[in-house]
Design a protein around this motif. Structure first.
Motif, PDB file in Angstrom:
ATOM      1  N   VAL A 208       0.478  -1.346  -0.025  1.00 36.28           N
ATOM      2  CA  VAL A 208      -0.243   0.290   0.425  1.00 36.28           C
ATOM      3  C   VAL A 208       1.052   1.092   0.274  1.00 36.28           C
ATOM      4  O   VAL A 208       1.508   1.775   0.965  1.00 36.28           O
ATOM      5  N   PRO A 209       0.956   1.549  -0.980  1.00 36.70           N
ATOM      6  CA  PRO A 209       1.205   3.216  -1.244  1.00 36.70           C
ATOM      7  C   PRO A 209       0.948   4.518   0.191  1.00 36.70           C
ATOM      8  O   PRO A 209      -0.282   4.641  -0.096  1.00 36.70           O
TER       9      PRO A 209
ATOM     10  N   GLY B   9      -3.012   7.132   0.054  1.00 32.42           N
ATOM     11  CA  GLY B   9      -2.700   5.678  -0.779  1.00 32.42           C
ATOM     12  C   GLY B   9      -3.587   5.188   0.612  1.00 32.42           C
ATOM     13  O   GLY B   9      -3.331   5.532   1.199  1.00 32.42           O
ATOM     14  N   ALA B  10      -4.181   3.744  -0.450  1.00 25.72           N
ATOM     15  CA  ALA B  10      -5.399   2.826   0.331  1.00 25.72           C
ATOM     16  C   ALA B  10      -5.185   1.675   0.257  1.00 25.72           C
ATOM     17  O   ALA B  10      -5.438   2.056  -1.745  1.00 25.72           O
TER      18      ALA B  10
ATOM     19  N   SER C  57      -7.870  -3.498  -4.932  1.00 21.81           N
ATOM     20  CA  SER C  57      -6.289  -3.136  -5.368  1.00 21.81           C
ATOM     21  C   SER C  57      -5.593  -2.192  -4.242  1.00 21.81           C
ATOM     22  O   SER C  57      -6.581  -1.094  -4.060  1.00 21.81           O
ATOM     23  N   PRO C  58      -4.026  -1.628  -3.987  1.00 20.90           N
ATOM     24  CA  PRO C  58      -4.077  -0.304  -3.310  1.00 20.90           C
ATOM     25  C   PRO C  58      -4.035   0.716  -4.097  1.00 20.90           C
ATOM     26  O   PRO C  58      -3.765   0.476  -5.747  1.00 20.90           O
ATOM     27  N   ILE C  59      -4.368   1.768  -4.269  1.00 21.82           N
ATOM     28  CA  ILE C  59      -4.498   2.967  -4.706  1.00 21.82           C
ATOM     29  C   ILE C  59      -3.799   3.798  -4.011  1.00 21.82           C
ATOM     30  O   ILE C  59      -3.801   3.731  -2.674  1.00 21.82           O
TER      31      ILE C  59
ATOM     32  N   VAL D 272       6.384   2.905  -7.481  1.00 23.64           N
ATOM     33  CA  VAL D 272       5.913   3.788  -5.764  1.00 23.64           C
ATOM     34  C   VAL D 272       7.262   3.439  -5.241  1.00 23.64           C
ATOM     35  O   VAL D 272       7.189   1.896  -4.853  1.00 23.64           O
ATOM     36  N   ASP D 273       7.571   4.034  -4.569  1.00 26.87           N
ATOM     37  CA  ASP D 273       9.164   3.909  -3.769  1.00 26.87           C
ATOM     38  C   ASP D 273       8.711   3.042  -2.772  1.00 26.87           C
ATOM     39  O   ASP D 273       8.083   4.425  -1.648  1.00 26.87           O
TER      40      ASP D 273
END
Length: 371
Positions: free
Chosen positions: A301-302, A321-322, A329-331, A350-351
């Motif tokens: 998760v970002p 993000g969540a 899916s994570p978005i 995304v790092d």
């Protein structure tokens, strides 16, 4: 000076329901009552009941109320009809966003400005300062209202069982006075979830009574109490900006992809006009970064502040993000360089703690309800 959080008129109700409470913008608010996912899904499929009494209501009255709001805000408030509402923003002279707002026109010379809880005092102070020279009065009405929201596809039916008000004739971004379960209320067809729904402004002394009536009326339709946590995932799926994340004083409405709220065609000057004219031109020629949606190809998760990367280079930053219960899916929403902003752009990641997790760039919103 006390630093104890403020309590809404529904505080005892939340505690009796076993809510997990959190300090939000100086208010003690319900984060969740049980499962965040269950609360989220209830709003998407049935209905959810929210306490939003932390929002900041500011009343503007007087013969020049419309002229004043046209000067103080970026929108054309003078063109808002009585009983209608408008999404707008209040900006600094340099075009930076102080807050995003909803303005309701309650009467010929009366408006209600609703600010985010975290910015209510800032907005109040700015409006008070900008009112100089106008025949208009700015009044802090934060203690005059409790705000309940019923959101979800079953919300019209639930509310109809409690009021004779013409809900069928109430358009999106409109409001009307009415009686709900014996309680006088301003009934607004607005919300922050991406679903149909209503926000009910009432005197705080009626809040518990109305909450209980809505709870009983909605029991058979699947309505459950919902906290701020699912409100955040709902608005994220709907691509709705959150102040402090997608909107800040470092960004203009054009940077945020919301230049449509700035109405240059209205008569007279308004705060930030010159800076926003320049911002509009910059955005037309070569926008530095654009707000996009990101959908994870994995499960990590970002979170806000994480870097968006491509070919080992930082090209942007996550703002929200969540995990998305609806998409599975994570978005995330993120500002990314324009060269990487087109939906379907490949090679973006995304790092997340040193690992570049792959993400797909998509157009916002992630979710749009069926009309």
């Amino acid at each position: 000076m006390s630093t104890a959080p403020r309590l809404t008129a529904l505080d005892a109700v939340h505690r009796a329901l076993g809510a997990t409470m959190t300090d939000f913008a100086g208010w003690d608010m319900p984060l969740r009552y049980g499962s965040e996912r269950d609360e989220h899904n209830a709003v998407r499929t049935k209905a959810g009941l929210f306490d939003l009494s932390h929002m900041g209501e500011i009343t503007v009255t007087g013969p020049q109320a419309a002229d004043f709001l046209n000067y103080a805000l970026v929108g054309n408030i003078g063109s808002v009809g009585t009983g209608r509402a408008r999404y707008t923003m209040i900006c600094q002279e340099d075009g930076g966003i102080l807050d995003d707002l909803i303005v309701y026109r309650l009467g010929e010379t009366e408006y209600m400005v609703v600010a985010n809880a975290s910015n209510a005092q800032i907005v109040l102070d700015a409006l008070t300062a900008r009112a100089a020279g106008f025949d208009a009065a700015v009044r802090d009405d934060r203690d005059a209202y409790a705000l309940l929201a019923v959101q979800g596809p079953e919300s019209p039916g639930i509310l109809k069982s409690l009021t004779d008000a013409d809900l069928d004739g109430l358009k999106y971004y409109a409001g009307l006075p009415g009686i709900v379960a014996g309680v006088p209320a301003l009934i607004a067809r607005t919300g922050y979830t991406g679903e149909d729904g209503f926000e009910l402004f009432v005197e705080p002394r009626y809040a518990e009574e109305l909450w209980q009536a809505l709870t009983e009326a909605g029991a058979g339709a699947g309505l459950i109490p919902c906290g701020l946590s699912c409100r955040d995932t709902l608005r994220l799926e709907a691509g709705m900006p959150l102040y402090g994340h997608e909107l800040t004083t470092a960004l203009t409405p054009f940077d945020a992809g919301l230049g449509r709220v700035v109405k240059f065609e209205k008569e007279g000057d308004f705060v930030g006009r010159e800076a926003l004219t320049a911002a509009a031109e910059r955005a037309r020629i070569a926008p530095p970064r654009k707000l996009v949606g990101l959908v994870a190809q994995g499960r990590r998760v970002p979170r806000a502040g994480m870097s968006v990367v491509a070919d080992g280079t930082v090209i942007g930053e996550v703002t929200s993000g969540a995990p998305s219960p609806t998409l599975g899916s994570p978005i995330a929403m993120a500002y990314v360089d324009a060269a990487h902003a087109a939906p379907g752009t490949e090679g973006v990641g995304v790092d997340i703690r040193g690992t570049h997790e792959p993400y797909e760039v998509v157009a916002l919103p992630f979710y749009k309800r069926q009309k």
